[in-house]
Design an enzyme around this catalytic site. Sequence first.
Site, PDB file in Angstrom:
ATOM      1  N   GLU A  41       1.240  -0.818   0.120  1.00 55.80           N
ATOM      2  CA  GLU A  41      -0.116   0.332  -0.539  1.00 55.80           C
ATOM      3  C   GLU A  41       1.136   1.428   0.340  1.00 55.80           C
ATOM      4  O   GLU A  41       1.592   1.378   1.507  1.00 55.80           O
ATOM      5  CB  GLU A  41      -0.970  -0.093   1.092  1.00 55.80           C
ATOM      6  CG  GLU A  41      -1.450   1.881   1.444  1.00 55.80           C
ATOM      7  CD  GLU A  41      -2.697   1.472   2.557  1.00 55.80           C
ATOM      8  OE1 GLU A  41      -2.310   2.333   3.190  1.00 55.80           O
ATOM      9  OE2 GLU A  41      -2.485   0.539   3.265  1.00 55.80           O
ATOM     10  N   ARG A  45       1.464   9.651   1.149  1.00 59.98           N
ATOM     11  CA  ARG A  45       1.854  11.087   2.069  1.00 59.98           C
ATOM     12  C   ARG A  45       2.946  11.795   1.184  1.00 59.98           C
ATOM     13  O   ARG A  45       3.625  12.949   1.902  1.00 59.98           O
ATOM     14  CB  ARG A  45       2.169  10.250   3.211  1.00 59.98           C
ATOM     15  CG  ARG A  45       1.579  10.066   4.370  1.00 59.98           C
ATOM     16  CD  ARG A  45       1.909   9.026   5.546  1.00 59.98           C
ATOM     17  NE  ARG A  45       0.933   7.934   5.630  1.00 59.98           N
ATOM     18  CZ  ARG A  45       0.256   7.186   7.071  1.00 59.98           C
ATOM     19  NH1 ARG A  45       1.888   6.958   7.217  1.00 59.98           N
ATOM     20  NH2 ARG A  45       0.061   6.863   7.428  1.00 59.98           N
ATOM     21  N   THR A  69      -3.822   6.489   2.169  1.00 56.55           N
ATOM     22  CA  THR A  69      -4.151   7.586   2.703  1.00 56.55           C
ATOM     23  C   THR A  69      -4.644   8.626   1.175  1.00 56.55           C
ATOM     24  O   THR A  69      -4.564   9.572   0.896  1.00 56.55           O
ATOM     25  CB  THR A  69      -2.624   8.001   3.364  1.00 56.55           C
ATOM     26  OG1 THR A  69      -1.794   7.501   4.080  1.00 56.55           O
ATOM     27  CG2 THR A  69      -2.727   9.618   3.834  1.00 56.55           C
ATOM     28  N   LYS A 129     -11.261  -1.076   6.958  1.00 59.33           N
ATOM     29  CA  LYS A 129      -9.767  -0.523   7.583  1.00 59.33           C
ATOM     30  C   LYS A 129     -10.032  -0.153   8.680  1.00 59.33           C
ATOM     31  O   LYS A 129     -10.650   0.710   8.965  1.00 59.33           O
ATOM     32  CB  LYS A 129      -8.445   0.117   6.918  1.00 59.33           C
ATOM     33  CG  LYS A 129      -7.715   0.826   7.703  1.00 59.33           C
ATOM     34  CD  LYS A 129      -6.499   2.053   6.892  1.00 59.33           C
ATOM     35  CE  LYS A 129      -5.640   2.076   7.445  1.00 59.33           C
ATOM     36  NZ  LYS A 129      -5.126   3.310   6.734  1.00 59.33           N
TER      37      LYS A 129
END
Length: 320
Positions: A41, A45, A69, A129
């Site tokens: 993943e 960021r 993210t 998640k």
Amino acid sequence: MKDVFEKLKNIGIVPVVKLDSPRDAVPLAKALIDGGIPCAEVTFRTDAAEESIRAIARDMPEMLVGAGTVTTLDQLDRAVKAGASFIVSPGLNPKIVQACIDRNIPVCPGCVTPSEIEQALELGLKTVKFFPAEPMGGLAAIKALSGPYTDLKFMPTGGINAKNIGEYLAFPKVVACGGSWMVDPKLIAAGDFESVKRISREAVQAVLGFELAHVGVNCADNGEVERLAKLFCALFDMEYKQGSTATFAGTAIEYGAGLTMNKHHIAIATNFIERAIYQLKSKGVAFDEDSAKYDPSGNLSALYLKDDFGGFAVHLLQKK
């Protein structure tokens, strides 16, 4: 969508990757694959996320690469165009979830409360998640939430490490765990991908927990089974245990007449037999599907490899 989550379940570990330079993407992906974790993943960021996903999707097609993210529709669009196979977000943004559903892209949004879970269910999701996992109550919280939401699966992330991942994965409602300990940014910055590979292998072994369960001795008939087993027990002060299909000297030696494949065999126990099969198949190992055995609940409990080792058949055994 189901296929992606099934693959993640078989792998069990989803490395959460932060990359500062796209040039590190392919070497990192190769290290993870060689370490037995063919997925990642890549988080949005940093500005390198989009190009890193594109490089992995292009050069390492065996890697299941997702985008993490993802908090805006623009990031979602760029991630999908770059080749991301799934989307992960820290929270539940209905617009992002719906956009993924409309594009048939698997999405796993962060949910930690009943209200968020019910929003996810309303949107048709089956897996969410759980983030940040440890600060929000860890496995105990996941088990509590699984009570009223029986059909929901979780992918916990945050505070997962080599010491606790096995406990999380042992709970059937946990599909896979996200973690970053095998992709430490310091190792990536130093170009130390050998360490990434080594730590990844250690993580896989921590999950699978391979152990020698017993050695099976194939006997001509039941009379020989009893004679040899009792002799072995007498010589080495072991407990004689007679079962319905085999007889044991202690726990290490199994005696039977006409055992599967009619050979002596080695049984290797594992924490998660289906994940172990997935890992071994990725290394080219073939299995004798006709040898499969199941427990009373219908779960796979044992399976033989097709090839023998020095005349010994080998089978995996699910730990109880």
